[in-house]
Scaffold this motif. Sequence first.
Motif, PDB file in Angstrom:
ATOM      1  N   MET A 182       0.841  -1.196   0.000  1.00  0.00           N
ATOM      2  CA  MET A 182       0.000   0.000   0.000  1.00  0.00           C
ATOM      3  C   MET A 182       0.875   1.244   0.000  1.00  0.00           C
ATOM      4  SD  MET A 182      -2.990   0.937   2.707  1.00  0.00           S
ATOM      5  CE  MET A 182      -2.941   2.592   3.309  1.00  0.00           C
ATOM      6  N   ASP A 183       1.965   1.168   0.719  1.00  0.00           N
ATOM      7  CA  ASP A 183       2.883   2.312   0.753  1.00  0.00           C
ATOM      8  C   ASP A 183       3.396   2.615  -0.653  1.00  0.00           C
ATOM      9  OD1 ASP A 183       4.393   1.591   3.994  1.00  0.00           O
ATOM     10  OD2 ASP A 183       2.546   2.598   3.410  1.00  0.00           O
ATOM     11  N   ASP A 184       3.721   1.568  -1.421  1.00  0.00           N
ATOM     12  CA  ASP A 184       4.222   1.781  -2.781  1.00  0.00           C
ATOM     13  C   ASP A 184       3.159   2.471  -3.624  1.00  0.00           C
ATOM     14  OD1 ASP A 184       5.985  -1.392  -2.806  1.00  0.00           O
ATOM     15  OD2 ASP A 184       6.651   0.631  -2.281  1.00  0.00           O
ATOM     16  N   ASP A 185       1.945   2.056  -3.418  1.00  0.00           N
ATOM     17  CA  ASP A 185       0.846   2.633  -4.184  1.00  0.00           C
ATOM     18  C   ASP A 185       0.707   4.121  -3.863  1.00  0.00           C
ATOM     19  OD1 ASP A 185      -2.700   2.500  -4.218  1.00  0.00           O
ATOM     20  OD2 ASP A 185      -1.386   2.385  -5.950  1.00  0.00           O
ATOM     21  N   LEU A 186       0.792   4.446  -2.598  1.00  0.00           N
ATOM     22  CA  LEU A 186       0.670   5.860  -2.183  1.00  0.00           C
ATOM     23  C   LEU A 186       1.850   6.670  -2.716  1.00  0.00           C
ATOM     24  CD1 LEU A 186      -0.623   5.485   1.468  1.00  0.00           C
ATOM     25  CD2 LEU A 186      -1.842   6.479  -0.449  1.00  0.00           C
ATOM     26  N   ARG A 187       3.035   6.071  -2.672  1.00  0.00           N
ATOM     27  CA  ARG A 187       4.223   6.791  -3.175  1.00  0.00           C
ATOM     28  C   ARG A 187       4.066   7.069  -4.671  1.00  0.00           C
ATOM     29  NH1 ARG A 187       7.680   4.659   0.935  1.00  0.00           N
ATOM     30  NH2 ARG A 187       7.685   2.567   0.098  1.00  0.00           N
ATOM     31  N   ASN A 188       3.503   6.096  -5.359  1.00  0.00           N
ATOM     32  CA  ASN A 188       3.276   6.290  -6.800  1.00  0.00           C
ATOM     33  C   ASN A 188       2.280   7.416  -7.037  1.00  0.00           C
ATOM     34  OD1 ASN A 188       5.009   4.231  -7.553  1.00  0.00           O
ATOM     35  ND2 ASN A 188       3.389   2.661  -7.590  1.00  0.00           N
ATOM     36  N   GLN A 189       1.262   7.458  -6.203  1.00  0.00           N
ATOM     37  CA  GLN A 189       0.269   8.533  -6.343  1.00  0.00           C
ATOM     38  C   GLN A 189       0.922   9.888  -6.080  1.00  0.00           C
ATOM     39  OE1 GLN A 189      -3.636   8.247  -4.474  1.00  0.00           O
ATOM     40  NE2 GLN A 189      -3.395   6.018  -4.360  1.00  0.00           N
ATOM     41  N   ILE A 190       1.776   9.923  -5.072  1.00  0.00           N
ATOM     42  CA  ILE A 190       2.439  11.199  -4.723  1.00  0.00           C
ATOM     43  C   ILE A 190       3.357  11.630  -5.871  1.00  0.00           C
ATOM     44  CG2 ILE A 190       4.155  12.241  -3.189  1.00  0.00           C
ATOM     45  CD1 ILE A 190       2.854  10.471  -0.958  1.00  0.00           C
ATOM     46  N   ASP A 191       4.079  10.659  -6.427  1.00  0.00           N
ATOM     47  CA  ASP A 191       4.985  10.997  -7.540  1.00  0.00           C
ATOM     48  C   ASP A 191       4.182  11.496  -8.736  1.00  0.00           C
ATOM     49  OD1 ASP A 191       7.283   8.226  -6.878  1.00  0.00           O
ATOM     50  OD2 ASP A 191       7.167  10.278  -6.070  1.00  0.00           O
ATOM     51  N   LYS A 192       3.083  10.844  -8.985  1.00  0.00           N
ATOM     52  CA  LYS A 192       2.240  11.220 -10.122  1.00  0.00           C
ATOM     53  C   LYS A 192       1.667  12.613  -9.896  1.00  0.00           C
ATOM     54  CE  LYS A 192      -1.800   9.645 -12.657  1.00  0.00           C
ATOM     55  NZ  LYS A 192      -3.045   8.880 -12.569  1.00  0.00           N
ATOM     56  N   LEU A 193       1.230  12.861  -8.677  1.00  0.00           N
ATOM     57  CA  LEU A 193       0.649  14.165  -8.365  1.00  0.00           C
ATOM     58  C   LEU A 193       1.698  15.261  -8.497  1.00  0.00           C
ATOM     59  CD1 LEU A 193      -1.885  15.625  -7.433  1.00  0.00           C
ATOM     60  CD2 LEU A 193      -1.162  15.245  -5.086  1.00  0.00           C
ATOM     61  N   SER A 194       2.914  14.956  -8.054  1.00  0.00           N
ATOM     62  CA  SER A 194       4.004  15.937  -8.160  1.00  0.00           C
ATOM     63  C   SER A 194       4.209  16.339  -9.612  1.00  0.00           C
ATOM     64  CB  SER A 194       5.307  15.342  -7.627  1.00  0.00           C
ATOM     65  OG  SER A 194       5.194  15.074  -6.262  1.00  0.00           O
ATOM     66  N   LYS A 195       4.119  15.380 -10.502  1.00  0.00           N
ATOM     67  CA  LYS A 195       4.318  15.695 -11.923  1.00  0.00           C
ATOM     68  C   LYS A 195       3.122  16.457 -12.469  1.00  0.00           C
ATOM     69  CE  LYS A 195       7.138  11.616 -12.655  1.00  0.00           C
ATOM     70  NZ  LYS A 195       7.146  10.200 -13.023  1.00  0.00           N
ATOM     71  N   GLU A 196       1.928  16.132 -12.004  1.00  0.00           N
ATOM     72  CA  GLU A 196       0.719  16.765 -12.551  1.00  0.00           C
ATOM     73  C   GLU A 196       0.536  18.180 -12.019  1.00  0.00           C
ATOM     74  OE1 GLU A 196      -2.371  14.063 -11.552  1.00  0.00           O
ATOM     75  OE2 GLU A 196      -1.963  12.756 -13.247  1.00  0.00           O
ATOM     76  N   ILE A 197       1.102  18.451 -10.846  1.00  0.00           N
ATOM     77  CA  ILE A 197       0.890  19.739 -10.213  1.00  0.00           C
ATOM     78  C   ILE A 197       1.408  20.888 -11.067  1.00  0.00           C
ATOM     79  CG2 ILE A 197       1.879  21.148  -8.358  1.00  0.00           C
ATOM     80  CD1 ILE A 197       1.100  18.921  -6.453  1.00  0.00           C
ATOM     81  N   THR A 198       2.384  20.611 -11.922  1.00  0.00           N
ATOM     82  CA  THR A 198       2.969  21.675 -12.740  1.00  0.00           C
ATOM     83  C   THR A 198       1.939  22.278 -13.691  1.00  0.00           C
ATOM     84  OG1 THR A 198       3.709  19.982 -14.288  1.00  0.00           O
ATOM     85  CG2 THR A 198       5.314  20.773 -12.665  1.00  0.00           C
ATOM     86  N   ILE A 199       0.918  21.510 -14.037  1.00  0.00           N
ATOM     87  CA  ILE A 199      -0.067  22.070 -14.949  1.00  0.00           C
ATOM     88  C   ILE A 199      -1.297  22.603 -14.221  1.00  0.00           C
ATOM     89  CG2 ILE A 199       0.626  20.629 -16.897  1.00  0.00           C
ATOM     90  CD1 ILE A 199      -1.760  18.845 -16.279  1.00  0.00           C
TER      91      ILE A 199
END
Lengths: 163, 93
Positions: free
Chosen positions: B1-18
């Motif tokens: 579950m931690d990996d899943d959350l980390r992936n979400q955080i990484d994805k969000l970090s990339k999406e936040i730029t737009i």
Amino acid sequence: MENLGIDIKLLIAQVINFIILFFVFRRYLAKPFINYLKEERKKDEDKSKILSELETKHDRMIEEEQEFRKKLKQEQEKILNETKRASEKLKEELMKKAKDEADDIISKAKRQIEDDREVFYKEVKSYITDTSIFMIEKALKQNLTTEVQKKLTEHVLSNLQKK
Amino acid sequence: MDDDLRNQIDKLSKEITIINIKDKVTIMSPYKLGDNEMQKIKDLLPVIKNFDIVNVVDENIYSGLIIKIGTKMIDLTLNSALQNLRKKIYEGH
């Protein structure tokens, strides 16, 4: 001749008389009678002939009747045998159909039982899951203090920061 | 579950730029977050440092927090963990 008592004239007259009688008898009695007898005989012969023909026909008819009866009996036996075979075949078909239907009903019932069991299992599992989650949530609401919440939040953040 | 959350955080970090810079960041938690915790969150998601961060207390959250940025959201709560557990049990049929 006169000494014997024979009268020639009388004799001749009697002979003539006899001849006349003979011819008259022959012409007016004997011939018709003979014709009558002939006719009667002919009639008898015809009757015999007709009777003979009738007997022959009668015999033939009896033979034909016997032949007809024999054929009728054969036809009856044939029809009876065919009917027996057809009824046997129908009986087999009906039994097979009944068996197939029974097997089908049993299969459907088994499938239905399996489906019902599956549904029941899912329902029980859902109920247990929902009840368990509910109890956990209730326990958490009652027992989670701010301190514990802080520790948990810190733990989550720490785990996520580790890479 | 931690990996899943980390992936979400990484994805969000990339999406936040737009995401529009005027969007504010809302962090929902069961209690008022301290500076230490806010810092940890900023360390986890450095990109939010440029945003206006608002901490909203939601007593329905058992523990953990929810980070909302515009239409994006990361759920780090125990509530979502329980929901995932329920979902996994149901899927296990």
